[in-house]
Design a protein around this motif. Sequence first.
Motif, PDB file in Angstrom:
ATOM      1  N   UNK A  71      46.550-102.090 -23.560  1.00  0.00           N
ATOM      2  CA  UNK A  71      45.203-101.570 -23.745  1.00  0.00           C
ATOM      3  C   UNK A  71      45.164-100.066 -23.809  1.00  0.00           C
ATOM      4  N   UNK A  72      43.948 -99.544 -23.786  1.00  0.00           N
ATOM      5  CA  UNK A  72      43.697 -98.112 -23.894  1.00  0.00           C
ATOM      6  C   UNK A  72      43.250 -97.583 -22.536  1.00  0.00           C
ATOM      7  N   UNK A  78      40.814 -96.316 -15.929  1.00  0.00           N
ATOM      8  CA  UNK A  78      40.938 -97.768 -16.044  1.00  0.00           C
ATOM      9  C   UNK A  78      41.652 -98.086 -17.354  1.00  0.00           C
ATOM     10  N   UNK A  79      42.119 -99.311 -17.482  1.00  0.00           N
ATOM     11  CA  UNK A  79      42.726 -99.745 -18.737  1.00  0.00           C
ATOM     12  C   UNK A  79      41.774-100.728 -19.395  1.00  0.00           C
ATOM     13  N   UNK A  80      41.349-100.403 -20.609  1.00  0.00           N
ATOM     14  CA  UNK A  80      40.483-101.276 -21.393  1.00  0.00           C
ATOM     15  C   UNK A  80      41.413-102.205 -22.156  1.00  0.00           C
ATOM     16  N   UNK A  81      41.543-103.443 -21.699  1.00  0.00           N
ATOM     17  CA  UNK A  81      42.544-104.367 -22.225  1.00  0.00           C
ATOM     18  C   UNK A  81      42.229-104.844 -23.634  1.00  0.00           C
ATOM     19  N   UNK A  82      43.239-104.811 -24.477  1.00  0.00           N
ATOM     20  CA  UNK A  82      43.186-105.436 -25.790  1.00  0.00           C
ATOM     21  C   UNK A  82      43.696-106.862 -25.661  1.00  0.00           C
ATOM     22  N   UNK A  83      44.760-106.996 -24.869  1.00  0.00           N
ATOM     23  CA  UNK A  83      45.361-108.298 -24.599  1.00  0.00           C
ATOM     24  C   UNK A  83      46.099-108.239 -23.272  1.00  0.00           C
ATOM     25  N   UNK A  84      46.368-109.398 -22.710  1.00  0.00           N
ATOM     26  CA  UNK A  84      47.183-109.462 -21.504  1.00  0.00           C
ATOM     27  C   UNK A  84      47.921-110.796 -21.482  1.00  0.00           C
TER      28      UNK A  84
END
Length: 122
Positions: A71-72, A78-84
Amino acid sequence: MSNTMESPKPRINSSMLTQYISKPVCFVGHVETVHNTGKSFSVADGEGRSVCVELNDPLEEELSGIVEVIGMVSNKGAIRATTFNMLRDEKGIPFDLELYNEAVKVIHDFPQHYPFDMAASR
């Protein structure tokens, strides 16, 4: 801003977050808590420091154990998740988060040996 999934993502730990604001990263840690809305969760890295992971959509399944987040990094750290992805134990061998953290430090200490455009993103 380029697509988070298209570019190389440096692996980081919590102490490196401020160096990667508005940049795509890969973060691995142990799920500590999941917010009751399912739209965020906290993850502890190999140093035991927590990072908040924010999601666009609520979780649809239970989340626990070791997770890899792509993520970004936001301005607030914080981490803005694209995927996990949840990382399952392989053949009964647990994931060593502290050893992983040491490897992340080595990668950043010797970028000439791990050319993932990290030197340019520092």
